[in-house]
Motif scaffolding. Structure first.
Motif, PDB file in Angstrom:
ATOM      1  N   THR A   3       0.907  -1.128  -0.059  1.00 18.74           N
ATOM      2  CA  THR A   3       0.007   0.011  -0.017  1.00 18.74           C
ATOM      3  C   THR A   3       0.825   1.359  -0.074  1.00 18.74           C
ATOM      4  OG1 THR A   3      -1.724  -1.378   1.173  1.00 18.74           O
ATOM      5  CG2 THR A   3      -1.771   1.243   1.199  1.00 18.74           C
ATOM      6  N   HIS A   4       0.767   2.124  -0.693  1.00 24.64           N
ATOM      7  CA  HIS A   4       1.406   3.418  -1.111  1.00 24.64           C
ATOM      8  C   HIS A   4       0.961   4.425   0.248  1.00 24.64           C
ATOM      9  CE1 HIS A   4       3.271   2.186  -4.695  1.00 24.64           C
ATOM     10  NE2 HIS A   4       2.075   1.984  -5.416  1.00 24.64           N
ATOM     11  N   LYS A   5       2.173   5.142   0.558  1.00 23.43           N
ATOM     12  CA  LYS A   5       1.961   6.005   1.780  1.00 23.43           C
ATOM     13  C   LYS A   5       2.170   7.429   1.214  1.00 23.43           C
ATOM     14  CE  LYS A   5       4.996   4.155   4.257  1.00 23.43           C
ATOM     15  NZ  LYS A   5       5.829   3.887   5.743  1.00 23.43           N
ATOM     16  N   ILE A   6       1.241   8.450   1.334  1.00 20.65           N
ATOM     17  CA  ILE A   6       0.981   9.703   0.696  1.00 20.65           C
ATOM     18  C   ILE A   6       1.379  10.515   1.834  1.00 20.65           C
ATOM     19  CG2 ILE A   6      -0.161  11.361  -0.624  1.00 20.65           C
ATOM     20  CD1 ILE A   6       0.606   8.460  -2.218  1.00 20.65           C
ATOM     21  N   MET A   7       2.245  11.516   1.881  1.00 23.57           N
ATOM     22  CA  MET A   7       2.388  12.399   2.870  1.00 23.57           C
ATOM     23  C   MET A   7       2.044  13.871   2.460  1.00 23.57           C
ATOM     24  SD  MET A   7       6.183  13.436   4.761  1.00 23.57           S
ATOM     25  CE  MET A   7       6.426  15.206   5.033  1.00 23.57           C
ATOM     26  N   ILE A   8       1.101  14.695   3.263  1.00 26.11           N
ATOM     27  CA  ILE A   8       0.434  15.928   2.845  1.00 26.11           C
ATOM     28  C   ILE A   8       1.081  16.873   3.770  1.00 26.11           C
ATOM     29  CG2 ILE A   8      -1.711  17.179   2.317  1.00 26.11           C
ATOM     30  CD1 ILE A   8      -2.759  14.247   2.433  1.00 26.11           C
ATOM     31  N   VAL A   9       1.804  17.901   2.933  1.00 25.51           N
ATOM     32  CA  VAL A   9       2.371  19.036   3.624  1.00 25.51           C
ATOM     33  C   VAL A   9       1.506  20.615   3.208  1.00 25.51           C
ATOM     34  CG1 VAL A   9       4.229  20.317   4.609  1.00 25.51           C
ATOM     35  CG2 VAL A   9       4.194  17.976   3.931  1.00 25.51           C
ATOM     36  N   ASP A  10       0.681  21.255   4.202  1.00 32.22           N
ATOM     37  CA  ASP A  10      -0.275  22.057   3.861  1.00 32.22           C
ATOM     38  C   ASP A  10      -0.441  22.590   5.140  1.00 32.22           C
ATOM     39  OD1 ASP A  10      -2.306  23.876   2.825  1.00 32.22           O
ATOM     40  OD2 ASP A  10      -1.744  23.051   0.869  1.00 32.22           O
ATOM     41  N   LEU A  50       5.278   9.332  -1.585  1.00 33.69           N
ATOM     42  CA  LEU A  50       5.066  10.415  -2.310  1.00 33.69           C
ATOM     43  C   LEU A  50       4.516  11.601  -1.590  1.00 33.69           C
ATOM     44  CD1 LEU A  50       2.871  10.917  -5.996  1.00 33.69           C
ATOM     45  CD2 LEU A  50       2.351  12.190  -3.925  1.00 33.69           C
ATOM     46  N   ILE A  51       4.830  12.674  -1.848  1.00 31.14           N
ATOM     47  CA  ILE A  51       4.510  13.921  -1.232  1.00 31.14           C
ATOM     48  C   ILE A  51       3.923  15.026  -1.512  1.00 31.14           C
ATOM     49  CG2 ILE A  51       5.710  15.752   0.349  1.00 31.14           C
ATOM     50  CD1 ILE A  51       8.067  13.768   0.554  1.00 31.14           C
ATOM     51  N   VAL A  52       2.705  15.660  -0.949  1.00 28.89           N
ATOM     52  CA  VAL A  52       2.141  16.595  -1.739  1.00 28.89           C
ATOM     53  C   VAL A  52       2.535  17.667  -0.909  1.00 28.89           C
ATOM     54  CG1 VAL A  52      -0.298  17.593  -2.166  1.00 28.89           C
ATOM     55  CG2 VAL A  52       0.286  15.014  -2.636  1.00 28.89           C
ATOM     56  N   LEU A  53       3.072  18.860  -1.445  1.00 31.67           N
ATOM     57  CA  LEU A  53       3.713  19.956  -0.797  1.00 31.67           C
ATOM     58  C   LEU A  53       3.237  21.143  -1.410  1.00 31.67           C
ATOM     59  CD1 LEU A  53       5.922  20.937   1.233  1.00 31.67           C
ATOM     60  CD2 LEU A  53       7.523  20.703  -0.843  1.00 31.67           C
ATOM     61  N   ASP A  54       2.497  22.019  -0.365  1.00 32.21           N
ATOM     62  CA  ASP A  54       2.283  23.474  -0.709  1.00 32.21           C
ATOM     63  C   ASP A  54       3.458  24.256  -0.401  1.00 32.21           C
ATOM     64  OD1 ASP A  54       0.866  25.687  -0.946  1.00 32.21           O
ATOM     65  OD2 ASP A  54       0.123  25.976   1.047  1.00 32.21           O
ATOM     66  N   VAL A  55       3.443  25.219  -1.697  1.00 35.39           N
ATOM     67  CA  VAL A  55       4.633  25.972  -2.034  1.00 35.39           C
ATOM     68  C   VAL A  55       4.596  26.993  -0.790  1.00 35.39           C
ATOM     69  CG1 VAL A  55       5.579  27.930  -3.480  1.00 35.39           C
ATOM     70  CG2 VAL A  55       4.603  25.745  -4.418  1.00 35.39           C
ATOM     71  N   LEU A  56       3.534  27.363  -0.425  1.00 37.55           N
ATOM     72  CA  LEU A  56       3.494  28.641   0.673  1.00 37.55           C
ATOM     73  C   LEU A  56       2.967  28.177   1.936  1.00 37.55           C
ATOM     74  CD1 LEU A  56       2.488  31.816  -1.435  1.00 37.55           C
ATOM     75  CD2 LEU A  56       4.774  31.159  -0.892  1.00 37.55           C
ATOM     76  N   ASN A  74      14.073  10.420  -1.812  1.00 34.30           N
ATOM     77  CA  ASN A  74      13.637  10.219  -3.536  1.00 34.30           C
ATOM     78  C   ASN A  74      12.423  10.267  -3.935  1.00 34.30           C
ATOM     79  OD1 ASN A  74      16.583  10.540  -4.175  1.00 34.30           O
ATOM     80  ND2 ASN A  74      16.744   8.137  -3.678  1.00 34.30           N
ATOM     81  N   ALA A  75      11.379  10.364  -3.036  1.00 30.67           N
ATOM     82  CA  ALA A  75       9.936  10.293  -3.195  1.00 30.67           C
ATOM     83  C   ALA A  75       9.469  11.247  -4.164  1.00 30.67           C
ATOM     84  CB  ALA A  75       9.026  10.199  -1.957  1.00 30.67           C
ATOM     85  N   PRO A  76       8.556  10.810  -5.118  1.00 31.66           N
ATOM     86  CA  PRO A  76       8.089  12.237  -6.073  1.00 31.66           C
ATOM     87  C   PRO A  76       7.560  13.163  -5.118  1.00 31.66           C
ATOM     88  CG  PRO A  76       7.629  10.134  -6.835  1.00 31.66           C
ATOM     89  CD  PRO A  76       8.055   9.718  -5.396  1.00 31.66           C
ATOM     90  N   ILE A  77       7.765  14.419  -5.360  1.00 32.25           N
ATOM     91  CA  ILE A  77       7.086  15.644  -4.952  1.00 32.25           C
ATOM     92  C   ILE A  77       6.127  16.422  -5.732  1.00 32.25           C
ATOM     93  CG2 ILE A  77       7.471  17.734  -3.409  1.00 32.25           C
ATOM     94  CD1 ILE A  77      10.039  16.587  -2.477  1.00 32.25           C
ATOM     95  N   VAL A  78       4.778  16.329  -5.282  1.00 31.81           N
ATOM     96  CA  VAL A  78       4.002  16.992  -5.946  1.00 31.81           C
ATOM     97  C   VAL A  78       3.521  18.428  -5.263  1.00 31.81           C
ATOM     98  CG1 VAL A  78       1.368  17.010  -7.434  1.00 31.81           C
ATOM     99  CG2 VAL A  78       2.802  14.951  -7.183  1.00 31.81           C
ATOM    100  N   ALA A 112      -4.988  11.608 -10.161  1.00 32.44           N
ATOM    101  CA  ALA A 112      -4.354  10.949 -11.339  1.00 32.44           C
ATOM    102  C   ALA A 112      -2.928  11.093 -11.538  1.00 32.44           C
ATOM    103  CB  ALA A 112      -5.186  11.272 -12.509  1.00 32.44           C
ATOM    104  N   LYS A 113      -2.651  12.463 -11.279  1.00 29.90           N
ATOM    105  CA  LYS A 113      -1.029  12.654 -11.256  1.00 29.90           C
ATOM    106  C   LYS A 113      -0.311  11.800 -10.182  1.00 29.90           C
ATOM    107  CE  LYS A 113      -1.149  17.383 -12.989  1.00 29.90           C
ATOM    108  NZ  LYS A 113      -0.197  17.318 -13.862  1.00 29.90           N
ATOM    109  N   ILE A 114      -1.008  11.697  -8.998  1.00 26.13           N
ATOM    110  CA  ILE A 114      -0.208  10.756  -7.838  1.00 26.13           C
ATOM    111  C   ILE A 114      -0.057   9.559  -8.336  1.00 26.13           C
ATOM    112  CG2 ILE A 114      -0.560   9.913  -5.739  1.00 26.13           C
ATOM    113  CD1 ILE A 114      -1.844  12.626  -4.775  1.00 26.13           C
ATOM    114  N   LYS A 115      -1.148   8.933  -9.053  1.00 28.75           N
ATOM    115  CA  LYS A 115      -1.135   7.526  -9.438  1.00 28.75           C
ATOM    116  C   LYS A 115       0.090   7.324 -10.343  1.00 28.75           C
ATOM    117  CE  LYS A 115      -5.737   6.802  -9.630  1.00 28.75           C
ATOM    118  NZ  LYS A 115      -6.979   6.302  -9.808  1.00 28.75           N
TER     119      LYS A 115
END
Length: 234
Positions: A3-10, A50-56, A74-78, A112-115
């Motif tokens: 199972t993939h683990k997604i980290m969200i930073v916002d 994978l990491i979802v990251l806010d710019v600000l 090295n996880a992808p950062i969106v 869709a982008k994450i997958k």
């Protein structure tokens, strides 16, 4: 299948909750943080795919956080941001980001982008595995397993084993191994190859005194032997 683990930073709790809900619908495990400091701690403990990251972020720059995080993952950062300026997008993608999604965003498009990124990483990871009978080398993590048992090797030991694994059932001279792994400017001599081979045998051979995997070819060098009869050490 893992199972993939997604980290969200916002710093916006509402955004974190929305992304988390959609991640869970896709069967992902997710966790979030609202600040860069918390996120760095979460990165170490959560080990995301994978990491979802806010710019600000609040009082912080997500791009700076991304640059720092690249020393640890090295996880992808969106990137997920309300900034639409090209300079910001270019900076985000130039300093460690893999994708950029602007707010307001479509959760479906984000998923869709994450997958897509996870598929790319999974394909790349499979290509970095070398499987031999009873022995698997992972070039990405520089680790070795025999069956399900991890084998702890030094960097030099892994380099020796990986080169021989890529030339399995072929003789490799001690001089070749020495030049490739220690280099011509090393203060060591070729006898150090024999020492490391001996240490390797203690870790992967059932009987290191009478090796069957790494055999010495008298007057020629060493050979990593792969036979279907080899099984993981018990």
């Amino acid at each position: 299948m893992d199972t993939h683990k997604i980290m969200i930073v916002d710093d916006d709790p509402h955004i974190c909750e929305i992304v988390q809900v959609y991640c869970e619908r896709e069967g992902f495990i997710s966790s979030y943080s609202h600040s860069g400091t918390e996120a760095m701690e979460l990165l170490a403990s959560f080990e995301p795919d994978l990491i979802v990251l806010d710019v600000l972020l609040a009082n912080e720059n997500g791009i700076d956080w991304c640059m720092n995080a690249r020393s640890y993952t090295n996880a992808p950062i969106v990137f997920l941001s309300s900034c639409e300026e090209d300079e910001v997008k270019i900076s985000a993608l130039s300093y460690g980001g893999d994708d950029y999604v602007t707010k307001p965003f479509s959760p479906g498009v984000l998923m869709a982008k994450i997958k897509a990124h996870l598929r790319r990483v999974s394909t790349g990871r499979r290509e970095q595995l070398l499987e031999l009978p009873g022995l698997t080398l992972d070039f990405y993590t520089q680790s070795v397993t025999m069956g399900s048992e991890p084998i702890f090797l030094s960097k030099k030991e892994f380099s020796l084993l990986s080169y021989m694994a890529q030339n399995v059932n072929r003789v490799v001279t001690a001089d070749t191994l020495f030049q490739l792994i220690w280099g011509m400017e090393s203060l060591e001599d070729t006898r150090t190859v024999a020492v490391h081979i001996s240490n390797l045998r203690k870790k992967i051979e059932a009987d290191p005194v009478n090796p069957e995997r790494i055999v010495t070819i008298r007057g020629a060098g060493y050979m990593l032997v792969a036979r279907s009869s080899f099984k993981a050490r018990t």
